[in-house]
Design a protein around this motif. Structure first.
Motif, short mmCIF file in Angstrom:
data_model
loop_
_atom_site.label_atom_id
_atom_site.label_comp_id
_atom_site.label_asym_id
_atom_site.label_seq_id
_atom_site.Cartn_x
_atom_site.Cartn_y
_atom_site.Cartn_z
N TYR A 1 -9.39 0.99 2.00
CA TYR A 1 -8.89 0.20 0.74
C TYR A 1 -9.87 0.32 -0.43
O TYR A 1 -9.77 0.70 -1.44
N SER B 1 0.78 -1.00 0.03
CA SER B 1 -0.03 0.05 0.05
C SER B 1 0.98 1.14 -0.16
O SER B 1 0.53 2.15 -0.76
N LEU C 1 -10.59 3.91 -1.56
CA LEU C 1 -9.48 4.46 -2.47
C LEU C 1 -9.56 3.86 -3.69
O LEU C 1 -9.53 4.57 -4.82
N ALA D 1 -0.99 4.95 -0.81
CA ALA D 1 -2.24 4.91 -0.14
C ALA D 1 -2.08 5.37 1.16
O ALA D 1 -1.92 4.55 1.97
#
Lengths: 129, 695
Positions: A116, A78, A119, A83
């Motif tokens: 998650y 990630s 996004l 992220a």
């Protein structure tokens, strides 16, 4: 432009960090959509990690080492796409693992998944524009 | 001085000859020595190998590195990375590796690379905890980057490559005299690193500098263009002997150099090797957590156990187990053990402590003829090998591939190295033996008696391999030599004196690997002078200097009874029995001594076979085994064999009682005689050259 507005909001709202910018900069003539490629790869690859985590969280008692290991991988992945929020939740999760706080892990994992997924949607929308 | 000169390192081990990787970089990237920094092209073309199990990270890293104009190779498995590195010895300039990987721990990979290829390695992780970073430092990483890795951080990684080369070059120039005082350079460069461990970097760089020095034989380097100096088993043994003699605290490069008295070796070489050795020792004593496998592995009696031996690093046991005789299993085990490779427990690097354990395991496993143990007299033997980081050993072991027949001696060989590393010996022994066969028992406490598997059906070449393996293991495991500790002092004994003359050209083993740890050069691996056969074998023993040393005693060498680890061939018998578990040496001595009796011839044969067999856990049929076993472990193992070897071929009587290795050896030898023969030797060692070791 709309694209840049969307993009800017992603940063402003903390979904993405400077790593994402770096990915953008890595794109060149040969790979103009490098960012997109990486993001797609991430979402494809991380399905497995999420799955491992879910399975591990169903066990009783929890194997915190394994959980930490899986989450570590997920966090690394990630972070490489920038992220930001997802990464923050991963860090939190790992802390709960260290503390062997089951409730905390369960809860945080849900947050990880939520960030998650959020996004993912946002990026999909962004790329389409 | 140009960089070119620098790059002409003499790399004994590297068969590729000459140019170090830098050289290759030079050629590939068009570097010019002096301009390396000034050259606009550099660092473009830097050949980077990036290892990360996460596909996303790997892709991003690859792209980022390409953006820096490097030549990038990516792989997602540590094993693949290692094989890539081994295939193309000078094909890469620097390695970037993730810390957490499923198939192999990043630090383990780091150690392997450090020992075998000595390339700069940068660790990466999303984890920035101090402990992890410190681990990177202690394992020899030249830097530690936090993920996500920024391009700015990657833009500077070339400095590690240059720094390393520069240090090596410096060694060339200053060999012999200088105090490493002027490594001023580049320590400050860390400052503009974007890495998070500046301080660590600084220290790392400093460390690296020291470490680089081991190569380069100054005079010839520029002309010879040989690969950098490799710390062969023999050389390493000498080194350890010298260190032990001086006392680890008082051992300074200059004195060590004097004691070693090796022509062409520079103070810098010694200094950097010493540094690595210290790291290894420290790691052995301090890092026991990694090694759990080892002990476990060892405990596994039979083949599987060798896994721990893995520390051997990459020894390709397969090579070792060439001999037909070696049971496939043993090979596997050996491999596993030696290399910590995929086969078995990768993690073997056990700290010395574990090594001891290993030996203990070994004991159960190794048990040869239980009765024999005594014979093995110095149980100490087992420990022979430990201490020696076996990178070398493994390589040597690999080389050991024994000729199937010859193996009787093989185990011995391994032991030879083991002298120092008692552990290794024990391992070797273990390895040597086909798993089920008489495992070599190495008593950890020094009495490790190596029991060679007695399967007598076929001569098990525990010898070379076993020995080698053991040594390797012992050493290898810790990566850096921490193995010494138990034996430590004794290690000196192991030194296979270069004098062995008879032996094989020490250079024969390009064991380059171990950067610091025991490159046991194969010097004349067998000391056998006496055994004319040995000479023949010279071919095969190359990597095990120990063996050569062992050889020395020829007939009596084996008598070492207490030798424990002293490799010293001449001393075999006890010269140094120092700490090194006499066991390991004992093995040698014991096994050999018995065999000494005249069997030398046989012994040599045996030894040879052992070596060739590499793993021949077999039969160390007394004599040969004993003799060859280059001292250390080999002896033990051999002995064990002798004892155990119920070989049908060998007179059973031999074993139990006598054990005199001689008897066993002779018995073994006899059996093997036919098979062994000098020719066998030949091939064994071919295998040793590191290059030949199949990865």
């Amino acid at each position: 432009r709309q694209v840049s507005l969307i993009r800017q909001s992603l940063f402003d709202q903390g979904f993405l960090d400077e790593q994402f910018i770096q990915l953008e900069e890595l794109g060149d003539d040969a790979n103009p959509n490098f960012v997109e490629e990486v993001v797609s790869l991430y979402y494809r690859d991380s399905v497995r990690l999420i799955h491992n985590l879910e399975q591990a969280l169903e066990k009783s008692p929890l194997d915190y080492n394994k959980l930490d290991e899986y989450m570590h991988q997920f966090k690394g992945s990630s972070s490489s796409i920038g992220a930001k929020k997802v990464k923050a939740e991963c860090t939190q999760f790992k802390e709960f693992c260290m503390a062997e706080y089951r409730e905390g892990c369960m809860r945080t994992f849900q947050q990880v998944k939520r960030e998650y997924t959020t996004l993912k949607k946002k990026l999909e929308a962004y790329f389409q524009v | 001085m140009t960089l070119n000169q620098q790059f002409c390192e003499m790399n004994l081990s590297d068969g590729k000859g000459s140019m170090s990787s830098v050289s290759s970089v030079v050629s590939s990237a068009g570097w010019r020595a002096a301009d390396v920094v000034a050259d606009n092209q550099f660092p473009a073309g830097l050949r980077v190998l990036v290892v990360d199990d996460d596909t996303t990270c790997l892709l991003v890293l690859e792209k980022t590195l390409r953006a820096c104009q490097y030549e990038v190779t990516k792989c997602n498995r540590a094993e693949i990375a290692l094989s890539l590195l081994r295939e193309k010895k000078n094909g890469y300039d620097i390695v970037l590796s993730d810390v957490h990987m499923p198939d192999m721990d990043g630090f383990k990979l780091l150690e392997h690379i450090g020992l075998e290829m000595d390339l700069p390695v940068i660790m990466m992780s999303v984890d920035a905890g101090k402990d992890v970073v410190m681990k990177g430092v202690t394992h020899g990483a030249c830097d530690y980057l936090i993920k996500p890795v920024r391009i700015e951080a990657l833009k500077n990684i070339w400095q590690h490559v240059v720094r390393k080369r520069k240090n090596e070059w410096k060694d060339l120039e200053q060999s012999g005299s200088i105090e490493d005082g002027d490594r001023p350079q580049k320590q400050a460069e860390d400052a503009d690193y974007s890495s998070s461990v500046n301080e660590g970097n600084w220290r790392n760089s400093k460390k690296r500098k020291d470490e680089e020095e081991e190569v380069e034989e100054r005079d010839d380097s520029s002309t010879l263009k040989k690969p950098r100096v490799v710390w062969s088993v023999e050389l390493h043994q000498q080194f350890v002997a010298a260190v032990n003699q001086l006392g680890i605290d008082k051992a300074v490069p200059k004195k060590i150099l004097e004691l070693m008295n090796v022509p062409g070796l520079t103070r810098e070489n010694v200094a950097s090797h010493l540094q690595k050795y210290r790291l290894y020792l420290r790691r052995l004593s301090g890092v026991s957590q990694h090694q759990p496998n080892l002990s476990n592995s060892y405990i596994n009696p039979h083949e599987a156990t060798f896994g721990p031996m893995a520390s051997l690093n990459g020894l390709d046991y397969q090579t070792l187990s060439v001999t037909a005789q070696l049971p496939a299993q043993s090979l596997a085990t050996l491999q596993a053990a030696g290399f910590g490779r995929s086969n078995t427990n990768p993690g073997v690097s056990m700290p010395l402590v574990d090594q001891r354990n290993l030996f203990s395991f070994e004991n159960p496993k190794l048990r040869f003829g239980d009765g024999q143990q005594q014979q093995m007299s110095s149980n100490k033997q087992m420990n022979l090998l430990h201490g020696i980081p076996t990178t070398m050993e493994t390589k040597q072991l690999a080389n050991l591939h024994h000729s199937a027949q010859s193996f009787g001696t093989m185990n011995m060989q391994v032991n030879a190295h083991g002298g120092q590393r008692s552990q290794s010996n024990s391992f070797l022994m273990q390895m040597g033996q086909p798993q089920s066969r008489g495992q070599i028992l190495s008593e950890t406490s020094g009495e490790k008696v190596l029991r060679l598997p007695s399967t007598m059906e076929q001569p098990i070449l525990s010898s070379g391999l076993a020995g080698g393996v053991l040594s390797r293991n012992g050493i290898g495991q810790n990566g850096r030599a921490a193995g010494y500790p138990p034996v430590s002092q004794t290690s000196a004994t192991l030194n296979l004196p270069i004098n062995h003359a008879a032996e094989f050209p020490s250079n024969s083993f390009p064991i380059r690997s171990t950067p610091g740890i025991c490159n046991l050069t194969s010097k004349g691996a067998f000391q056998e002078e006496d055994n004319s056969d040995i000479k023949g074998s010279a071919g095969f023993i190359p990597s095990y200097d120990i063996f050569t040393d062992l050889q020395q005693h020829k007939t009596h060498g084996w008598e070492l009874q207490n030798v424990g680890l002293t490799f010293d061939p001449s001393q075999l018998s006890n010269s140094r029995q120092t700490n090194i578990d006499a066991t390991s040496l004992v093995l040698d001595s014991q096994g050999f001594s018995s065999s000494q009796s005249g069997r030398n011839g046989n012994a040599s044969v045996v030894n040879k076979s052992l070596y060739s067999a590499g793993v021949g856990t077999q039969l160390v049929n007394a004599e040969n085994v004993g003799q060859r076993l280059n001292n250390l472990h080999v002896d033990n193992s051999i002995r064990v064999k002798a004892e155990r070897v119920p070989d049908p071929s060998c007179p059973t009587t031999l074993f139990p009682e006598q054990f005199g290795q001689e008897d066993l050896m002779s018995a073994l030898l006899r059996q093997q005689q036919g098979s062994m023969g000098p020719a066998e030797n030949e091939f064994d060692f071919d295998g040793y050259s590191m290059d030949n070791i199949p990865v």
